[in-house]
Design a protein around this motif. Structure first.
Motif: not given
Length: 465
Positions: A50-53, A22-23, A9-13
């Motif tokens: 709530g964080k970025y991956v 995405a997971d 459940n992070g925000t993938v960049v």
């Protein structure tokens, strides 16, 4: 189906695919699935809500084993790197002997001690080294090299080699690299030593008894005066031109660009059809001459606010492709001499690379988060022939991931960074944007301030991939 690891459940960049929630799952060393948020399960899970991956950061420009042994640097500096989200480093390594005869021992020390992956880039110091290139590639899995323009005319005394490192050496060097059947990379230290040596009153790269004997109590500005930006700029243009004449400009990599003029000339060369890579370092983006003392002694030196502003502009517009650090591990008692001339070159900084780019770049509005990922990971992987094994979040790539809290502020201290050095050139600086978790090839290695990875888990990345 349960995976070995799920970052949930992070925000993938990723520069290639954009930014999306995405997971991300890993099985073994590799990314095995990317799916809608909160749809995958794993034996081990990291909640990235709530964080970025981001793909793990890559520092292509370090000097492990330059002041301490390989064993000590591999252990302490890779441990520290995890704090800053670095999952791979490139180690510029130079020795006078035949590399095919000496590298086995260094590989053994490295393999037993690195927490994360690494690759060697070998500094070539003689025509004998140039002749070794095909065997270095085929037998050692090393495809990246360095030409030190700063050691021109001093290599004989400094390293005991039978070579002055003039342009005939560089010509043979580039021609041999261009002849290889696999992709290679040449890191190029841009410096016109005829200019810098004249300004310094002697050859500053010879042995200590041959060095210029200027006063030791001068301030940092003497570094800028004796290593002017234009000496870097002229040399970069000359080296890039020689590479292009041999059809090698797409593999020519100008290291540690410090001068705004050099960055502007890089842009002009790109406009003229050159395809080479340019790197700057965090100290050039985050410090100015006025802020520096003996702790920040490095070559090339930290320059003016105008230079810094131009470098940020060129990072943002794509001219500068990659960020490195020129990292060295040393202690204060060894680093500081009686004055700037008597102090050691280099300082530790890999662990602050990504946080500083997030803080001074993304959070300050100078660059986008996607651009930060490009210059700290994706472009670097491409430049050093690691992509797509490294530098991206896609199925099949190595599961090197960093979970980042863009809003977390920490004050930099040596204790925070957990490395071998007892100081940081950013000591006391508030930096906003830090990793909460670092994953190396599918295993959580850093979590909420604690190193949880295994010494010796890191491995050499044999190239070509």
């Amino acid at each position: 189906m349960s995976h070995d690891l799920v970052v949930r459940n992070g925000t993938v960049v990723t520069p290639e695919h954009g930014t999306f929630r995405a997971d991300v799952a890993a099985d073994g060393d590799r990314i095995s699935a990317i799916a809608a948020p909160n749809t995958l399960s794993g034996d081990d899970e990291v909640d990235a809500t709530g964080k970025y991956v981001l793909p793990g950061a890559i520092d292509p420009h370090t000097h492990h084993s330059i002041y301490r042994g390989m064993e000590a640097d591999a252990e302490s500096e890779s441990r520290s790197d995890l704090v800053g989200g670095v999952t791979t480093i490139g180690n510029y390594f130079r020795r006078a002997g035949a590399y095919l005869e000496i590298m086995d021992d260094y590989f053994a020390e490295a393999e037993a001690n690195y927490y994360h992956d690494y690759f060697f880039s070998l500094g070539l110091l003689s025509f004998e080294h140039v002749e070794e290139i095909p065997d270095i590639v085929s037998e050692l899995g090393i495809t990246s090299f360095k030409w030190y323009m700063n050691y021109k005319n001093s290599a004989r005394q400094k390293f005991g080699v039978d070579c002055d490192m003039h342009d005939d050496f560089g010509d043979a060097f580039i021609r041999t690299l261009a002849e290889q059947e696999v992709p290679t990379t040449l890191g190029y230290h841009s410096e016109n030593v005829e200019i810098t040596n004249a300004l310094a009153g002697g050859n500053v790269y010879l042995t200590s008894e041959e060095e210029s004997s200027g006063p030791t109590d001068e301030g940092y500005e003497v570094m800028v005066e004796e290593f002017p930006g234009y000496a870097e700029t002229q040399s970069m243009v000359a080296g890039a031109s020689l590479a292009k004449l041999h059809g090698y400009d797409d593999s020519f990599y100008a290291v540690h660009i410090s001068s705004g003029k050099t960055a502007d000339e890089l842009a002009a060369l790109r406009a003229a059809g050159y395809r080479h890579w340019g790197e700057t370092c965090t100290h050039y983006l985050c410090l100015t001459t006025d802020e520096c003392d003996e702790r920040m002694k490095v070559n090339p030196p930290v320059r003016s606010q105008a230079d810094q502003d131009t470098l940020w502009k060129r990072v943002a517009d794509g001219t500068i492709s990659c960020i490195g650090t020129d990292h060295c591990a040393n202690l204060t008692e060894d680093k500081l001499g009686e004055g700037i001339r008597d102090s050691q070159l280099g300082f530790p900084s890999s662990a602050t690379m990504l946080p500083l780019l997030l803080s001074e770049g993304v959070n300050a509005g100078r660059i986008t988060l996607e651009r930060a990922v490009e210059v700290t990971s994706t472009n670097t992987a491409k430049a050093w022939n690691l992509y797509p094994k490294k530098g991206t979040i896609r199925v099949g790539a190595d599961a090197d991931l960093v979970v980042v809290d863009l809003d977390e502020t920490k004050t930099v201290t040596a204790d925070l960074l957990q490395g071998g050095a007892d100081y940081s050139i950013y000591e006391g600086r508030a930096v906003t944007g830090w990793p909460t978790h670092t994953v190396v090839r599918g295993r959580v290695a850093f979590a909420e301030g604690e190193i949880v990875g295994e010494k010796g888990f890191g491995t050499h990345i044999d190239r070509p991939i």
